[in-house]
Design an enzyme around this catalytic site. Sequence first.
Site, mmCIF file in Angstrom:
data_model
loop_
_atom_site.group_PDB
_atom_site.id
_atom_site.type_symbol
_atom_site.label_atom_id
_atom_site.label_comp_id
_atom_site.label_asym_id
_atom_site.label_seq_id
_atom_site.Cartn_x
_atom_site.Cartn_y
_atom_site.Cartn_z
ATOM 1 N N ASP A 222 0.793 -1.197 -0.055
ATOM 2 C CA ASP A 222 0.014 -0.158 -0.041
ATOM 3 C C ASP A 222 0.830 1.242 -0.145
ATOM 4 O O ASP A 222 2.223 1.158 0.477
ATOM 5 C CB ASP A 222 -0.986 -0.083 1.218
ATOM 6 C CG ASP A 222 -2.147 0.733 1.094
ATOM 7 O OD1 ASP A 222 -2.188 1.682 -0.066
ATOM 8 O OD2 ASP A 222 -3.104 0.994 1.649
ATOM 9 N N TRP A 223 0.463 2.242 -0.489
ATOM 10 C CA TRP A 223 1.280 3.510 -0.688
ATOM 11 C C TRP A 223 1.985 4.127 0.395
ATOM 12 O O TRP A 223 1.291 4.486 1.614
ATOM 13 C CB TRP A 223 0.249 4.716 -1.400
ATOM 14 C CG TRP A 223 0.311 4.422 -2.760
ATOM 15 C CD1 TRP A 223 0.465 5.623 -3.644
ATOM 16 C CD2 TRP A 223 0.046 3.445 -3.836
ATOM 17 N NE1 TRP A 223 0.559 5.120 -5.152
ATOM 18 C CE2 TRP A 223 0.284 3.807 -5.115
ATOM 19 C CE3 TRP A 223 0.069 2.150 -3.404
ATOM 20 C CZ2 TRP A 223 0.315 3.103 -6.107
ATOM 21 C CZ3 TRP A 223 0.027 1.100 -4.688
ATOM 22 C CH2 TRP A 223 -0.105 1.748 -6.141
#
Length: 794
Positions: A222-223
Amino acid sequence: MEDRIKELLAELDLAGKLRLISGAGLFRMAGDPAIGLAEMPVSDGPSGVRGENWDERDPSVSLPSGTAIAATWDPGLLTEIGALIAAEARRKDVYAVLGPTMNLHRSPLGGRHFECFSEDPLLTAEMAAAYVRSVQAHGVSACPKHYVANDSETDRFTVDVRVGDRALRELYLYPFERTVEAGAWMLMDAYNSVNGTTMTENPLLDEPLKGTWGFDGVVVSDWTAVRSTESAANGTDLCMPGPWHLWGEPLAEKVRAGEIAESVIDDKVRRILRFAHRVGALAATPQPTPVFTDAQAQDLVRRVAAEAMVLVRNDGILPLAPETTVALLGLSAGEPRFLGGGSATVIPGHTTTPVEGLTGRLPLTHTAGVHLSEALIPAPLAIMTDPETGEPGLSARYFEDETELGTQHRATSRLVLLGDELAARSNTIELNTRLRADTAGEWQIGFGGVGHIRLDLDGETVLDENLVLDGGDPAAALLNPPQRHVTRTLSVGDEIAVRVVTSIEEAMPGLGIILGATLGIRRPQRADDEEFAAAIELARAAEVAVVVVGTTEQIESEGVDRTSLRLPGRQDELVSAVAAVNPRTVVVVNSGAPVEMPWRDDVAAVLLSWFPGQEFGDALADILTGTAEPGGRLPTTWPKTMAEVPVLDTTPVGNVLDYAEGIHIGYRAWLKAGIEPAYPFGHGLGYTTWETGDLTVAGRTVALTVTNTGARAGKHVVQVYLSRPDSIVDRPVRWLAGFTTVSLAPGRTQTVSIDLPARAFQHWGADGWVSEPGEFIVSAGTSVTDLPHTACIY
Ligand code: BGC
């Protein structure tokens, strides 16, 4: 394919390999011209494809959100939806769509509830697997997310979810298992930890994901979720966004020093090359996707929105007779929510509100009745003129210190600057427009943003502030930034020159870019009581009142969990007061997740619209007038009150969120607690009547006949549950084991048969999956509590 991947890998040196396992931008995977690999943009997802830019210049089709899609109970619809998503991706040069979001509805407070499908793992898995198959059938990758137990948002970057093996396997991992089986090419791991280890490094990436399940695609972080250089030794293959300071050179040093084996990096690169091959980034031309005209896309979104709407109550008032006079009330009738807030946001090029959709379909009066928030709204295009071009909108001038980099005409007042190349190089941005008053009275004019912001009106500086964000969540900085305003008394036709100047200051620790800026207004409005009374008068005068109520972006969005299930503002009071003067009141609930509806037994009908995507108004008009029937059934239990919800709390204690309820979430928890909700899982009404015949069982296949006994065509959702009252293990009272939808003309009968998966009969034991021998009870019906047909099954 594998031979070619081997050859390409052999051509890469360590630096080349490391470049590929980090992003080449915020939403872009790196390429390598020397091996013929194109850069590969990726995009959120999941209910539309935003593309690399987040703005109105390249709009996206906005589809219904996760809860709505699941409410259709129709994986078949995903074939069309997946084709549209793939077409949108190809149009925007996107190789992977970051969806579906398939965490579970463990608590209705979960901030991304709207984005996820259901509280049930089987329903989630069926919808998610169909999503993956249908998008990927067109050569575009899906990316199921977030692996795993990212079921709420409070402290989402740091929370450690403690969850037992059995709940993990039977509930939270199951949908991921099914999307791997469906052939997902990419999968996103989560921000949170599970049982003590952050998910970007968690052993669950090896086993079961890459081990037993045999996932051969790319695990993307995830970012910003990659937290250390050492993490590269574990299961995350691709670090996004990138280049990321923790991988790259520090990682090269570790590999050179022998602390991380190069073979570990090679495995990641092989996966990325395999992905590139699958999505066509190694070929001269990617696989063609179907092309959707605007009209085709709008038609599909409208149909799906209607298929998703759940009619939970109807005393016979719906569908409305032709020419019924309607008082259309509620703020959400004119300013609805089409989609949920956060990374799932896309910018549609076209929307229809309930007011727009119903106008011309039925004789209509309208007022909001309530003001929901004091917040500014983005200034509407119709009252803005770009002084440079004379067109509706504003001009945005970009500066690096004193040097002007360029000017854009923008047909919006809400600029999200992520992905914009000019914005990325700027440290000051100036927005100019002429605002024209279309209502007389006291206007609020101001801005929303983070950083140093100045507002000039007619050349005079009226605000000059440093706006700081509480907490460091960039999604919040972007979507719910602080606002400031001044007031001006204007007459209709008055024009005022507005300039907003925003620049980067120390006020934004860690965020070295201007994320966005909004030019906001509030028109003069009636005093609260006057507005409320006006709505009651309209309700009294009309044959039917339709009240559209809903949540706001402030309370239902990524990045935060809700703290209450009540509708904001005076909406409950409005519904009760309207129903008191007009018993023929229909309430439409425009929320992505359950809300309390204390008035539900006092109104004639209640229709849940979810976040239905860009065609809300037309789909709603179709249902209210009976052109379409509400096709939805609840994918999640709706409680009477928050106090009664059996699994609720999402606040970690000492950083730990304990899933102490084990396998009992959603309807499983309601049944165990013996509490009756407002509306049970699976519930929903159509416009015709049905009769179902007896259940027959052959092996693991159950069958029954379904007859449409009413006067119009309709859709029936057959739901099949298992139970095992005398089990040797703790089990849910009953659990969903299969379902199917049937659409029939009046008078027609069809025999439906449903194969129940072997897994539905198994539980996770100390050494793996266990089939308890003996008899299970199988029941069929229209909700988890309406099951007229029962048989034995082995
Ligand atoms: C979200 C992801 C999303 C990513 C990129 C994250 O904050 O959790 O779902 O795909 O941002 O926008």
